[in-house]
Structure formats: C-alpha cells, structure tokens
Motif scaffolding. Structure first.
Motif, mmCIF file in Angstrom:
data_model
loop_
_atom_site.group_PDB
_atom_site.id
_atom_site.type_symbol
_atom_site.label_atom_id
_atom_site.label_comp_id
_atom_site.label_asym_id
_atom_site.label_seq_id
_atom_site.Cartn_x
_atom_site.Cartn_y
_atom_site.Cartn_z
ATOM 1 N N ALA A 139 21.398 41.462 42.694
ATOM 2 C CA ALA A 139 19.926 41.829 43.391
ATOM 3 C C ALA A 139 19.768 40.522 44.826
ATOM 4 O O ALA A 139 20.322 40.317 45.903
ATOM 5 C CB ALA A 139 19.354 41.971 43.089
ATOM 6 N N PHE A 140 20.986 39.560 43.417
ATOM 7 C CA PHE A 140 20.509 38.652 44.589
ATOM 8 C C PHE A 140 21.375 38.371 45.772
ATOM 9 O O PHE A 140 20.607 37.769 47.182
ATOM 10 C CB PHE A 140 21.095 36.883 43.621
ATOM 11 C CG PHE A 140 21.447 35.578 44.418
ATOM 12 C CD1 PHE A 140 19.543 35.167 44.780
ATOM 13 C CD2 PHE A 140 22.463 35.427 44.720
ATOM 14 C CE1 PHE A 140 20.177 33.666 45.810
ATOM 15 C CE2 PHE A 140 22.305 34.033 45.114
ATOM 16 C CZ PHE A 140 21.381 33.356 45.634
ATOM 17 N N TYR A 141 22.791 38.902 45.461
ATOM 18 C CA TYR A 141 23.181 38.751 46.937
ATOM 19 C C TYR A 141 23.039 39.625 47.530
ATOM 20 O O TYR A 141 23.424 39.404 48.869
ATOM 21 C CB TYR A 141 24.949 38.913 46.289
ATOM 22 C CG TYR A 141 25.740 37.946 45.383
ATOM 23 C CD1 TYR A 141 25.420 36.970 45.887
ATOM 24 C CD2 TYR A 141 25.924 37.990 43.935
ATOM 25 C CE1 TYR A 141 25.917 36.118 44.416
ATOM 26 C CE2 TYR A 141 26.289 37.170 42.726
ATOM 27 C CZ TYR A 141 26.245 36.112 43.464
ATOM 28 O OH TYR A 141 26.568 34.835 42.178
ATOM 29 N N THR A 142 22.544 40.687 46.856
ATOM 30 C CA THR A 142 22.196 42.191 48.430
ATOM 31 C C THR A 142 21.117 41.514 49.248
ATOM 32 O O THR A 142 21.257 41.419 50.034
ATOM 33 C CB THR A 142 21.729 43.269 47.792
ATOM 34 O OG1 THR A 142 22.755 43.200 46.127
ATOM 35 C CG2 THR A 142 21.774 44.648 48.137
ATOM 36 N N GLY A 143 20.462 40.620 48.355
ATOM 37 C CA GLY A 143 19.251 40.246 49.567
ATOM 38 C C GLY A 143 19.540 38.959 50.009
ATOM 39 O O GLY A 143 19.225 39.132 51.606
ATOM 40 N N LEU A 144 20.606 38.547 49.846
ATOM 41 C CA LEU A 144 21.004 37.811 51.035
ATOM 42 C C LEU A 144 22.055 38.293 52.293
ATOM 43 O O LEU A 144 21.777 38.149 53.446
ATOM 44 C CB LEU A 144 21.878 36.651 49.954
ATOM 45 C CG LEU A 144 21.900 35.459 49.976
ATOM 46 C CD1 LEU A 144 23.144 34.594 48.570
ATOM 47 C CD2 LEU A 144 20.438 34.434 49.781
ATOM 48 N N LEU A 203 31.530 37.873 45.591
ATOM 49 C CA LEU A 203 30.361 37.495 44.861
ATOM 50 C C LEU A 203 30.046 38.699 44.187
ATOM 51 O O LEU A 203 29.272 38.982 42.910
ATOM 52 C CB LEU A 203 29.780 36.689 45.012
ATOM 53 C CG LEU A 203 30.612 35.556 45.473
ATOM 54 C CD1 LEU A 203 29.335 34.178 46.379
ATOM 55 C CD2 LEU A 203 31.046 34.696 44.482
ATOM 56 N N LEU A 204 29.551 39.670 45.368
ATOM 57 C CA LEU A 204 29.031 40.667 44.861
ATOM 58 C C LEU A 204 29.901 42.266 44.038
ATOM 59 O O LEU A 204 29.368 42.452 42.978
ATOM 60 C CB LEU A 204 28.419 41.682 45.955
ATOM 61 C CG LEU A 204 27.609 43.223 46.388
ATOM 62 C CD1 LEU A 204 26.518 42.842 45.409
ATOM 63 C CD2 LEU A 204 27.261 43.100 47.385
ATOM 64 N N PRO A 205 31.127 42.144 44.601
ATOM 65 C CA PRO A 205 31.966 42.630 43.855
ATOM 66 C C PRO A 205 32.201 42.357 42.805
ATOM 67 O O PRO A 205 32.251 42.808 41.215
ATOM 68 C CB PRO A 205 33.301 42.980 45.232
ATOM 69 C CG PRO A 205 32.943 42.872 46.069
ATOM 70 C CD PRO A 205 31.492 42.013 46.554
ATOM 71 N N TRP A 206 32.068 41.128 42.188
ATOM 72 C CA TRP A 206 32.504 40.260 40.954
ATOM 73 C C TRP A 206 31.801 40.312 40.411
ATOM 74 O O TRP A 206 31.195 40.607 38.836
ATOM 75 C CB TRP A 206 33.148 38.912 41.706
ATOM 76 C CG TRP A 206 32.923 37.915 39.883
ATOM 77 C CD1 TRP A 206 33.906 38.133 39.157
ATOM 78 C CD2 TRP A 206 32.246 36.459 40.089
ATOM 79 N NE1 TRP A 206 33.452 36.905 38.584
ATOM 80 C CE2 TRP A 206 32.458 36.287 39.058
ATOM 81 C CE3 TRP A 206 31.120 36.006 40.907
ATOM 82 C CZ2 TRP A 206 32.146 35.053 38.769
ATOM 83 C CZ3 TRP A 206 30.838 34.842 40.434
ATOM 84 C CH2 TRP A 206 31.144 34.448 39.666
ATOM 85 N N SER A 207 30.245 40.292 40.258
ATOM 86 C CA SER A 207 28.853 40.525 39.962
ATOM 87 C C SER A 207 28.649 42.505 39.579
ATOM 88 O O SER A 207 28.071 42.070 38.527
ATOM 89 C CB SER A 207 27.942 39.584 40.633
ATOM 90 O OG SER A 207 26.919 40.964 41.518
ATOM 91 N N LEU A 208 28.821 42.616 40.591
ATOM 92 C CA LEU A 208 28.413 44.225 40.178
ATOM 93 C C LEU A 208 30.197 44.909 39.052
ATOM 94 O O LEU A 208 29.508 46.005 38.652
ATOM 95 C CB LEU A 208 28.987 44.880 41.021
ATOM 96 C CG LEU A 208 27.813 45.338 42.223
ATOM 97 C CD1 LEU A 208 28.351 45.844 43.788
ATOM 98 C CD2 LEU A 208 26.761 46.366 41.597
ATOM 99 N N GLY A 209 30.955 43.195 38.749
ATOM 100 C CA GLY A 209 31.956 44.329 38.261
ATOM 101 C C GLY A 209 33.439 44.591 38.620
ATOM 102 O O GLY A 209 34.055 45.096 38.091
ATOM 103 N N ILE A 210 33.090 45.073 39.876
ATOM 104 C CA ILE A 210 33.867 45.447 40.597
ATOM 105 C C ILE A 210 35.652 45.326 40.684
ATOM 106 O O ILE A 210 36.569 45.874 40.124
ATOM 107 C CB ILE A 210 33.744 46.301 42.023
ATOM 108 C CG1 ILE A 210 32.670 46.573 42.051
ATOM 109 C CG2 ILE A 210 34.834 46.569 42.565
ATOM 110 C CD1 ILE A 210 31.995 47.333 42.909
#
Ligand code: HEM
Ligand code: CU
Length: 557
Positions: A139-144, A203-210
């Motif tokens: 959610a942090f990266y999505t917000g950014l 960063l976003l794909p990594w934090s989502l586990g993709i």
C-alpha cells in the motif's frame, strides 16, 4: 480585486493544496520534535526506540515529499493562472489530479502510521528513501505511485493552460512565472520517471511477492536519479517566489528577467546528471562516473550564485526605493516587520549557509568525512527545511488573504514567527553540523556517544544534544504559531474587511525583451538535458542492467 474574486475555482484548488501541505507540515513537524528530543536523550517519553523509525519515515515522507509538493502545486496553480490571466481549463480535471495526489498521500501516510500500532497488519518503516532490501507494505508503494501520477497530471494541466494561451498570443514571450513552472515540470517529468520505474517495476512487484528479489544497487541508482532533481523540485518553487514576489515585498522590482530564465534553464540541464553524488560510497559504480557527477554538481552552483546575485540586487533596489543608502545600511530600510518579507529573506540567508555545507557534501573525498552523519540533516534542514519550508510559510501570509478574501489575522504573531524559526534552526542545524563532524550518525534512535568520549559543558556532545533539543522545540513552536495564524485567518476572518494586500507584481527592471528568444525554446533545452543524462548514466546503468535485473550482481544467463 483579490485573486479569489478573479479566479474562484482556482483559488479553491490553491487553498486545498496549501491546506494539505500545511497539515502535513504540522504532523511532520511534531515528529521532528519527537526525534530531536528522543535521540538527544532529553525526553524519551513519546515513542520507543523501535518506533523511532516509523516516526522518522513519517517525518521524511510527510515533509520532504508531501508538504513540499502540495505547496508547489498550490503556488504553481496560482502562478500559472495569474501570469497567463486565465483559469485552468477544466475544474473536473484539476480535481482529478488533486484527488490522485491526496488519496496517494493518505494511503502512504496511513501505511506508515500503521507501524506505530502493533495490531495493524501493515507498516512502512523504510524511511523516505525506501532503499531495498528494506521492504514496505504494497500500500505504501501504491500510494506513492498514485501521488506521482497526480503530479504528472497537474503538470499537464499547467501545460495545456499555457498551450491555450499560446494559441491566443502567438509570438509573445512566455510570462516569467509560467516559464518557471513549465521548466520545473519538464525537469520533474524527466527525473520522476526514474523513481516511477523503480517503484512500479521493482519494489511494488517485490513487495507483492511477484518477484523474489531486487538489485539494491540498481534500485538505489534509480532512486538517486530522481533524488537529486527532487531537491530542486523543493527549491524551484521557493526561487519562483524569491524572483517574482520577494522584490515586490521589498518595495522594488526584479533586477533581471533574463537572468531568472537562464537560472531555470540551467537547473533543467544540470539537476539530473548528478545523482551519483549521493552514491559516492556505493560499490559497483565506476569512480570516473562519480567524478563526472561531482563536476556537474559544482557547475550546478552557478545558478544558485546567479540567484543570490539577482535576488539580493532586487532587494537592494527595493531598499533604495524606500530611501536606503550606503554600502550596507540600506539593509535597515527593508520591511523586517513584514512577516512575508522577513520569512523569505531569512530563508534566503539560511539557504546561503546550506549551500556552503552542500559544497562539502558534494566533494568526493571530503564527503567520506560527513557521509551518513548528522551533518547531512544539518545541511538539508537549511535547504529544504528552511529555504523551502520557511518561504512557503512566509508567502502564506501574503497569499492567504488573496485566496480567501480575508484579511490576515494575528499579525503580531505572524511578525515574530519567522524569527522563532530562524533561531530554532540556527541552534538545531549548527549543532547537527558539528555533531556530524564529531562522527555522530544520522538515522538512529540511539546514538551512543556520551560525555565520556566528548567531555565538557561547552563544545561537548551534551552541549550539542541540548542545542538540537532546544532548537527542535523552538521550531515546533514556530510551526504551531504559523498554523494558528493561517487557520485563524481562514476560519475566523470576515470577507468584508479591506484586504490591505495588493497582489499585482511589478515589471522587472530588465524585461524579457533584453534576452534572445532561444531562452524560451523548451524543446531544445529538454533535448540537451536528455543528452547530458545519457552521457552521465548510459554506461553505468547499462552495466547494472546487463548483470541481471532482479538480483544483486548476478551475471546474465
Ligand atoms: C530528519 C528534526 C523540520 C526534513 C530530521 C532529524 C531531526 C529532525 C532531529 C534527524 C533524525 C535522524 O537522523 O535520526 C526536525 C524538526 C523540525 C524539522 C525539529 C521542525 C519542527 C523539517 C522540515 C523538513 C524536514 C520542514 C523538510 C521540509 C527532514 C528529512 C529528514 C529529517 C528529509 C531525514 C529523514 C531520514 O533520514 O529518513 N529532522 N525537522 N525536517 N528532516 Fe527534519
Ligand atoms: Cu544531491
């Protein structure tokens, strides 16, 4: 007629942007005081040392990213509509970009604050630089991402207002304020692309586990490709005020419009190919390219020196118009009791000091002395933390009456406020610089330096700690007084009282007609900026890409 009467819809969007900016400033400032007290051991009752990093992330993100950029959006919307004398074309589109930015900022903030509540399943204790391998909740990266997309849309809104104006005014020079906005946004488009790629593809794909892992050097490089220009994104709105409004507040006129244009063009050209100066200690980047970044950085001093010259010349002109004379005694004729003037002038003065400590940071060898010490926050609280922040506050005193139609209230509080900030920052920043030289690290809740190593009431670590703590409390007090004045004006004032603010800006002493038209050729400058970036980044970045995208240093298969 006040701005709010001429442009009611735009005045509303300016107000909303500034409201969000100043709310972020209030919360972020509270965090700042908590940090100053906590890490200096003066008072540790607010947070635990483990929670310190959530607070510090909140401080960095809310102040360096959200406060500054919402303030920029308010100021630029005002500047474009006012200098082109036409409103933004579609209120709906304007609301859309504000909405993206607001929802994005709110999402990221809530995620960060989640770190302070143990039962919350999310947090983002990654600091405002969010380096891998530290990982935040998606959610942090999505917000950014939402926030940055919002800024891109805002830029488009200002560009298309300009294009419409151009349709009606072929052959005319771009009005100075709009010129500054457009050049700043071109720099922003070029540079924020780096952080967008970092967040969206890594960063976003990594934090989502993709994806399983990322390459910290590559993501850091993408961050700092954006991370230096972003400091100009904080500063250029302050310059915009110093060039176009401050001379008037001093009672004079801008000394030279062409010089102002040259300065902004130089920022567009030079502010991106310098990012490696934040990575002098990173392995994996050839020394030669670090050296190029250092050289470019030193060239970047030129526009700042030109600004110092032009702005001081304009202020001096103002003082002489008010009867000032002598080599320096004209300084006494300046309106030091006028909060908008005093705030901007003090901000400029502190910026000069920050510029000098910045030269130290930029030197490749001497940087090792201060790298990651408290010297660095000492430096940037003078630049973004004062040059930008105090200018935005000060100009609020001048702008708020115009965008609300209400006379400034609590004037005497406003008059002392910039001085309180100045004293607080002198204490805090000076002590931070000294503490950095003594080797005290930044970004830690427990800097274990005690009086055993550095003894003495004066000149020792305990004295520096005390100064940082007292400075931090002064700053927070200054901030609260500012918010008091602004909210009292906004909520309490009446629209019938005469404003006592004249929003017309005088023409410069030397106008755009004294400069070649090529200065306004935005396509040309953008193209040169891109060529310089390719030269500075092309080879090292392709080496980082060639050794594999998603893991540190793994060879290509
Ligand atoms: C970091 C205090 C205002 C931007 C810090 C630190 C302190 C501090 C003590 C160092 C923390 C550490 O390294 O452990 C304050 C106080 C303020 C204030 C007391 C006023 C009430 C501002 C403003 C800005 C700002 C106005 C920018 C607009 C930052 C940033 C950091 C920082 C970007 C670095 C965060 C990080 O290392 O991730 N502040 N500050 N501060 N401050 Fe402030
Ligand atoms: Cu930099």
């Amino acid at each position: 007629m006040a701005y709010v009467d001429d442009f009611p819809t735009d005045a509303r969007i300016v107000r909303w942007n500034l409201l969000v900016a100043f709310t972020a400033l209030g919360i972020g400032g509270l965090f700042g005081m908590i940090q100053a007290l906590h890490r200096t051991d003066v008072f540790r009752g607010f947070v635990s040392s483990a929670d310190y990093y959530s607070v510090l992330t909140g401080h960095g993100v809310l102040l360096a990213l959200f406060f500054t950029i919402f303030a920029l959006c308010g100021l630029f919307t005002w500047g474009v509509t006012k200098s082109l004398d036409r409103p933004l074309p579609s209120a709906r589109f304007t609301m859309a970009w504000f909405g993206f930015m607001f929802v994005g900022a709110l999402t990221a903030t809530v995620t960060i604050l989640g770190g302070l509540v143990p039962s919350m399943p999310f947090n983002a204790d990654v600091l405002y630089t969010f380096y891998a391998p530290m990982q935040a909740h998606p959610a942090f990266y999505t917000g950014l991402v939402l926030f940055i997309v919002g800024t891109w849309m805002a830029g488009f809104d200002w560009f298309r207002t300009y294009w419409r104006w151009r349709g009606d005014n072929p052959g005319e020079r771009i009005p100075l304020q709009t010129f500054m906005v457009l050049v700043t946004m071109l720099m922003w488009y070029i540079s924020s692309a780096g952080v967008a790629v970092e967040v969206l593809f890594f960063l976003l794909p990594w934090s989502l586990g993709i994806i399983e892992s990322v390459d910290p050097l590559l993501t850091r490089t993408l961050f700092w490709y954006f991370g230096h220009p972003v400091v100009y994104f904080w500063l250029m709105p302050a310059y915009f005020i110093w060039y176009t409004v401050l001379p008037k507040l001093a009672g004079g006129r801008l000394f030279s419009d062409p010089l102002a244009r040259v300065v902004f063009v130089l920022f567009l050209l030079l502010s991106t190919p310098v990012g490696f100066h934040h990575q002098y200690t990173d392995p994996g980047i050839p020394e030669g390219f670090k050296f190029i970044a250092m050289t470019n950085t030193m060239f970047l001093l030129l526009p700042s020196f030109l600004t110092a010259f032009t702005v001081v010349a304009s202020i001096e002109h103002g003082a002489r118009q008010r009867g000032g004379s002598g080599r320096l005694s004209w300084l006494r004729k300046l309106p030091w009791d006028e909060p908008a003037f005093a705030g901007c002038a003090l901000a400029g003065l502190m910026f000069a000091a920050g510029g000098f400590s910045g030269i130290i940071n930029a030197g490749m060898n001497i940087n090792y002395l201060v790298h990651n010490t408290l010297w660095v926050p000492g430096h940037f609280h003078l630049t973004v933390g004062t040059a930008s922040a105090l200018t935005f506050m000060a100009i609020g005193y001048w702008l708020f009456p115009q965008i609300t139609g209400k006379r400034l209230r609590l004037r005497s509080v406003a008059t002392v406020q910039p001085y309180i900030w100045f004293v607080g920052m002198t204490l805090m920043s000076n002590a931070m610089h000294r503490a950095g030289l003594a080797g005290i690290p930044r970004r830690t809740a427990e800097p274990q330096y005690d009086a055993v190593t550095f003894q003495g009431v004066v000149g020792g670590v305990s004295e520096m700690r005390l100064q940082i703590a007292i400075g931090g409390v002064f700053l927070f007090l200054g901030l609260m007084l500012f918010l008091l004045v602004i909210f009292a004006t906004w909520l309490g004032g009446s629209r019938t009282a005469p404003l006592r603010v004249n929003g017309t800006l005088p023409t410069p002493l030397s106008g755009p007609e004294h400069s070649p038209k090529i200065l306004d050729n935005l396509k040309l400058w953008t193209a040169i900026a891109i060529v310089l970036i390719v030269l500075a980044y092309g080879l090292p970045l392709s080496a980082m890409l060639a050794d594999g995208l998603f893991a540190p240093g793994s060879p290509p298969i």
